[in-house]
Enzyme design. Structure first.
Site, PDB file in Angstrom:
ATOM      1  CD1 TRP A  78      -2.200  -1.855   0.087  1.00 45.07           C
ATOM      2  CD2 TRP A  78      -3.424  -0.715   1.605  1.00 45.07           C
ATOM      3  NE1 TRP A  78      -3.593  -2.505   0.254  1.00 45.07           N
ATOM      4  CE2 TRP A  78      -4.403  -1.606   1.164  1.00 45.07           C
ATOM      5  CE3 TRP A  78      -3.933   0.094   2.747  1.00 45.07           C
ATOM      6  CZ2 TRP A  78      -5.607  -1.909   1.771  1.00 45.07           C
ATOM      7  CZ3 TRP A  78      -5.033  -0.222   3.129  1.00 45.07           C
ATOM      8  CH2 TRP A  78      -6.105  -1.128   2.693  1.00 45.07           C
ATOM      9  CG  ASP A  99       3.630  -3.770  10.025  1.00 46.51           C
ATOM     10  OD1 ASP A  99       2.462  -3.784   9.405  1.00 46.51           O
ATOM     11  OD2 ASP A  99       4.078  -4.640  10.886  1.00 46.51           O
ATOM     12  CE  LYS A 179      -6.615  -6.826   6.891  1.00 45.06           C
ATOM     13  NZ  LYS A 179      -5.672  -7.713   6.152  1.00 45.06           N
TER      14      LYS A 179
END
Length: 231
Positions: A78, A99, A179
């Site tokens: 992404w 992350d 998501k």
């Protein structure tokens, strides 16, 4: 190797040695996934890249000069697309990514290995952003337990955390993409998003596996931001 019903060659993995059935099935699915193969050909880091491409091609979230926050960025699919579409590679836009896992360098992307659940993570992210963001996107997934209701609550909780952060840093008119998974546990989240954004919709890109309950919630036209203090 055999052909499937579409005529494509289907790779079958033999179970042997210490390989578990679950590992065999995962490997077999990866080897036969057209998006995995396409990502390798196109130089993208993951098949998830095509999900963002499809969503942005249709809804036009990403524009040159924007500031984008990518939560749960690794391995970087992404972030690759965001950097290209906002012009971060040329220094015209900005992409900030975090992350838990390490992520290789991507031109135009500022990355930090952070646990989004950590108490100091939002403050560190704000410092990296250096102002307000135009888009906050999250492809984060919660660790599963195998207990359906518990897993649903964990997933929704993670999206709620991302949505709360988006509400703190987005500019008026900004967008939030996250998501989630189809369940009845996200009614309160959706109600809040509908209060905070002009439009809220669920999208399921073609690259999302059809046998998965995965989908994305896309909220556009953020209504807040004017009065909120940004530390």
């Amino acid at each position: 190797m055999a052909k499937d019903t579409t005529g494509r060659m289907h790779v079958q993995v033999k179970t042997g040695g210490k390989r578990k059935l679950s590992s065999k099935l995962w490997l077999e699915r990866q080897l036969n996934d057209p998006y995995v193969a396409q990502a390798k050909r196109d130089g993208y880091r993951s098949r998830a890249t095509y999900k963002l491409i499809e969503i942005d091609d249709k809804y036009h979230m990403l524009k040159p000069g924007m500031t984008v926050v990518d939560l749960g960025a690794a391995p970087g699919g992404w972030s690759q697309i965001a950097a290209r579409r906002v012009g971060a590679e040329a220094g015209k836009g900005k992409v900030v990514a975090i992350d838990l896992l390490e992520m290789g360098e991507i031109p135009g992307v500022t990355f930090a290995q952070l646990d989004f659940h950590a108490q100091d993570a939002p403050e560190k992210l704000r410092t990296m952003i250096g102002g307000r963001a135009d888009v906050v996107m999250s492809d984060m997934a919660a660790n599963t337990t195998g207990h359906r209701k518990t897993d649903q609550l964990r997933i929704v909780g993670l999206v709620e955390l991302a949505a709360h952060f988006a509400g703190e840093v987005l500019k008026p008119g900004g967008s939030f993409l996250a998501k989630t998974f189809q369940s009845g546990a996200d009614a309160e989240l959706l109600a809040q998003l509908k209060r905070d954004y002009a439009t809220v919709r669920h999208v399921k890109p073609a690259a999302s596996r059809q046998d998965s309950s995965e989908r994305y919630v896309l909220a556009m036209g953020f209504r807040g931001g004017e009065q909120a203090d940004l530390l």
